[in-house]
Design a protein around this motif. Structure first.
Motif, short mmCIF file in Angstrom:
data_model
loop_
_atom_site.label_atom_id
_atom_site.label_comp_id
_atom_site.label_asym_id
_atom_site.label_seq_id
_atom_site.Cartn_x
_atom_site.Cartn_y
_atom_site.Cartn_z
N UNK A 106 37.50 25.81 56.24
CA UNK A 106 37.36 24.43 55.96
C UNK A 106 35.97 23.86 56.05
N UNK A 107 35.68 22.98 55.10
CA UNK A 107 36.68 22.30 54.30
C UNK A 107 37.07 23.13 53.05
N UNK A 108 38.32 23.48 52.89
CA UNK A 108 38.68 24.57 51.72
C UNK A 108 38.45 23.96 50.35
N UNK A 109 37.65 24.96 49.87
CA UNK A 109 37.08 25.05 48.34
C UNK A 109 37.11 26.24 47.68
N UNK A 110 37.28 26.31 46.62
CA UNK A 110 36.84 27.79 45.77
C UNK A 110 35.33 27.98 46.14
N UNK A 111 35.21 29.33 46.75
CA UNK A 111 33.85 29.61 47.09
C UNK A 111 33.35 30.93 46.00
N UNK A 112 34.24 31.39 45.48
CA UNK A 112 33.87 32.69 44.66
C UNK A 112 35.23 32.96 43.83
N UNK A 113 34.78 33.35 42.76
CA UNK A 113 35.56 33.88 41.55
C UNK A 113 35.26 35.06 41.13
N UNK A 114 35.67 36.02 41.33
CA UNK A 114 35.24 37.59 41.20
C UNK A 114 36.04 38.01 39.75
N UNK A 115 35.40 38.12 38.61
CA UNK A 115 36.06 38.38 37.55
C UNK A 115 35.63 39.76 37.13
N UNK A 116 36.59 40.70 36.70
CA UNK A 116 36.25 41.84 35.87
C UNK A 116 37.14 41.98 34.81
N UNK A 117 36.23 42.13 33.69
CA UNK A 117 36.69 42.20 32.51
C UNK A 117 36.91 43.43 31.92
N UNK A 118 37.68 44.08 31.61
CA UNK A 118 37.82 45.48 31.04
C UNK A 118 37.70 45.32 29.44
N UNK A 119 36.68 45.67 28.62
CA UNK A 119 36.74 45.67 27.39
C UNK A 119 37.18 46.71 26.79
N UNK A 120 37.49 46.74 25.36
CA UNK A 120 38.21 47.78 24.61
C UNK A 120 36.98 48.90 24.30
N UNK A 121 37.22 49.94 23.99
CA UNK A 121 36.26 51.01 23.36
C UNK A 121 35.75 50.76 22.05
N UNK A 122 34.85 51.54 22.02
CA UNK A 122 34.29 51.28 20.59
C UNK A 122 33.25 50.41 20.10
N UNK A 123 32.93 49.48 21.04
CA UNK A 123 31.98 48.51 20.90
C UNK A 123 30.50 49.05 21.06
N UNK A 124 29.75 48.58 20.13
CA UNK A 124 28.31 49.11 20.11
C UNK A 124 27.66 48.26 21.34
N UNK A 125 26.29 48.74 21.68
CA UNK A 125 25.48 48.13 22.79
C UNK A 125 24.98 46.85 22.21
#
Length: 144
Positions: free
Chosen positions: A92-111
């Motif tokens: 409290x006071x309540x609020x969003x402190x952190x949004x931890x996002x993991x994005x799993x990308x597809x294979x085959x993407x170049x650097x």
């Protein structure tokens, strides 16, 4: 005598509240709707998304959608993306402190494509709209 509403200039959505901290939201253009509810730790049953859950889901959806839009415009072949977000609230006071996002990308993407796509996800409109105090650690995982 009621005042006339000004014409809509954006996307109009509506809400009807219900007992036990529930709401029903409707999307004007499509007519689709869904329910929200206060989370368990704040008096709800946890039976559906809470308002702050929607913020987390919006970030995840926006990052992935924005990358797909960019890839389409740039001629980058982009397959299925999966993602996971964890919303962490502050004491409290309540609020969003952190949004931890993991994005799993597809294979085959170049650097090169990876280097171009990741900033697009990190700088999606929802990420840019959140208060700078909200921490947004975002990782990108690749199977190859």
């Amino acid at each position: 005598m009621s005042q006339q509403q000004p014409p809509a200039t954006g996307v109009v959505m509506t809400l009807v509240s219900h007992p036990q901290f529930k709401t029903q939201l409707s999307h004007g253009p499509s007519g689709s709707s869904f329910a929200t509810e206060a989370p368990r730790d704040n008096g709800g049953t946890g039976g559906s998304f809470s308002p702050t859950d929607l913020v987390a889901a919006a970030l995840m959806s926006c990052a992935v959608t924005t990358m797909h839009l960019f890839a389409s415009r740039e001629g980058i072949s982009l397959g299925e993306i999966r993602a996971r977000v964890e919303k962490r609230m502050t004491p409290p006071p309540r609020r969003i402190g952190e949004l931890v996002l993991d994005i799993q990308m597809p294979a085959g993407l170049s650097a090169e494509h990876r280097a171009r796509l990741e900033p697009v996800g990190r700088e999606c409109p929802v990420a840019r709209s959140l208060h700078p105090d909200v921490k947004l650690p975002m990782t990108f995982s690749y199977p190859d």
